[in-house]
Design a protein around this motif. Structure first.
Motif, PDB file in Angstrom:
ATOM      1  N   SER A 192       0.833  -1.206   0.000  1.00  0.00           N
ATOM      2  CA  SER A 192       0.000   0.000   0.000  1.00  0.00           C
ATOM      3  C   SER A 192       0.867   1.255   0.000  1.00  0.00           C
ATOM      4  CB  SER A 192      -0.926  -0.008   1.224  1.00  0.00           C
ATOM      5  OG  SER A 192      -1.740   1.139   1.234  1.00  0.00           O
ATOM      6  N   SER A 193       0.528   2.182  -0.884  1.00  0.00           N
ATOM      7  CA  SER A 193       1.256   3.453  -0.979  1.00  0.00           C
ATOM      8  C   SER A 193       0.257   4.595  -1.025  1.00  0.00           C
ATOM      9  CB  SER A 193       2.127   3.477  -2.237  1.00  0.00           C
ATOM     10  OG  SER A 193       3.067   2.431  -2.227  1.00  0.00           O
ATOM     11  N   SER A 194       0.746   5.773  -0.671  1.00  0.00           N
ATOM     12  CA  SER A 194      -0.103   6.962  -0.676  1.00  0.00           C
ATOM     13  C   SER A 194       0.364   7.913  -1.767  1.00  0.00           C
ATOM     14  CB  SER A 194      -0.048   7.660   0.684  1.00  0.00           C
ATOM     15  OG  SER A 194      -0.844   8.825   0.686  1.00  0.00           O
ATOM     16  N   ASN A 231      -4.867   6.258  -1.541  1.00  0.00           N
ATOM     17  CA  ASN A 231      -4.102   5.055  -1.266  1.00  0.00           C
ATOM     18  C   ASN A 231      -4.223   4.079  -2.434  1.00  0.00           C
ATOM     19  OD1 ASN A 231      -3.233   5.863   1.319  1.00  0.00           O
ATOM     20  ND2 ASN A 231      -5.155   5.185   2.230  1.00  0.00           N
TER      21      ASN A 231
END
Length: 219
Positions: free
Chosen positions: A55-57, A66
């Protein structure tokens, strides 16, 4: 081995396969290369579904979002020269991948129906614990794929290996299934039934390298 034969389900891929087989359309080398490239994009997209994601923002002009992004360190290795258009298609999707190139060709000694695989050139980054994608458009006997994999061993042990081909023969698929680790994945657009006495896939499409880049002089 995990075999992913995309021809088992109809898709737009059928059009690209039909055109690279068609002896009249084959006369357009640029179209042949582009179709191989597009097939590489499709195969790469399907392969991407098996990667590890984190998961990345992402910050947009209006806020944060996200999204899950692949975290695999990928090394893309292609067999020269026929593998170049396929390599380009995969690189269009795995644009952060490291790259390796290897020359492997059939050397016929005295009998035109028998040959050995000769590896002459190899450029490769560190493979240790990375995701190796080994691409060769034609999986005929499977010997080139295995010879290439063996030549890469001094560069480290990949965490996972994916083989990518456009057209294979049943004999070649069975060969790599028997000689690669059971956790290896094969992604292939279609599989034909037989090989002729010179080791070419039938019905296949002919010599992919010659169709993409012009006929070569025989030595």
């Amino acid at each position: 081995m995990h075999i992913h034969n995309l021809s088992l389900q109809n898709s737009l891929l059928n059009t690209f396969i039909s055109e690279i087989r068609d002896k009249n359309i084959q006369k357009d080398s640029m179209r042949f290369r582009r179709n191989i490239e597009r097939i590489g994009e499709v195969l790469g997209y399907e392969m991407s579904k098996t990667l590890n994601y984190i998961s990345s923002s992402v910050e947009t002009p209006l806020g944060k979002c996200n999204v899950d992004l692949p975290e695999n360190e990928i090394v893309l290795c292609s067999i020269l020269r026929a593998g170049v258009p396929l390599h380009n298609g995969l690189l269009n999707y795995f644009d952060k991948a490291e790259n390796a190139f290897i020359s492997a060709y059939r050397h016929h000694k005295h009998n035109p129906e028998s040959f050995e695989i000769i590896v002459e050139y190899l450029a490769c980054p560190n493979l240790e614990n990375k995701t190796l994608i080994l691409a060769d458009p034609m999986l005929a006997t499977g010997q080139s794929m295995l010879a290439t994999f063996e030549a890469l061993k001094p560069f480290g042990t990949p965490k996972e290996t994916h083989l990518i081909s456009v057209i294979g023969a049943k004999d070649g698929v069975e060969f790599v299934e028997q000689n690669f680790n059971k956790d290896t994945h094969l992604w292939i657009a279609t599989i034909d039934d037989t090989l002729n006495n010179k080791g070419y896939i039938v019905p296949g499409l002919g010599d992919a390298g010659d169709l993409a880049f012009g006929e070569k002089l025989q030595q």
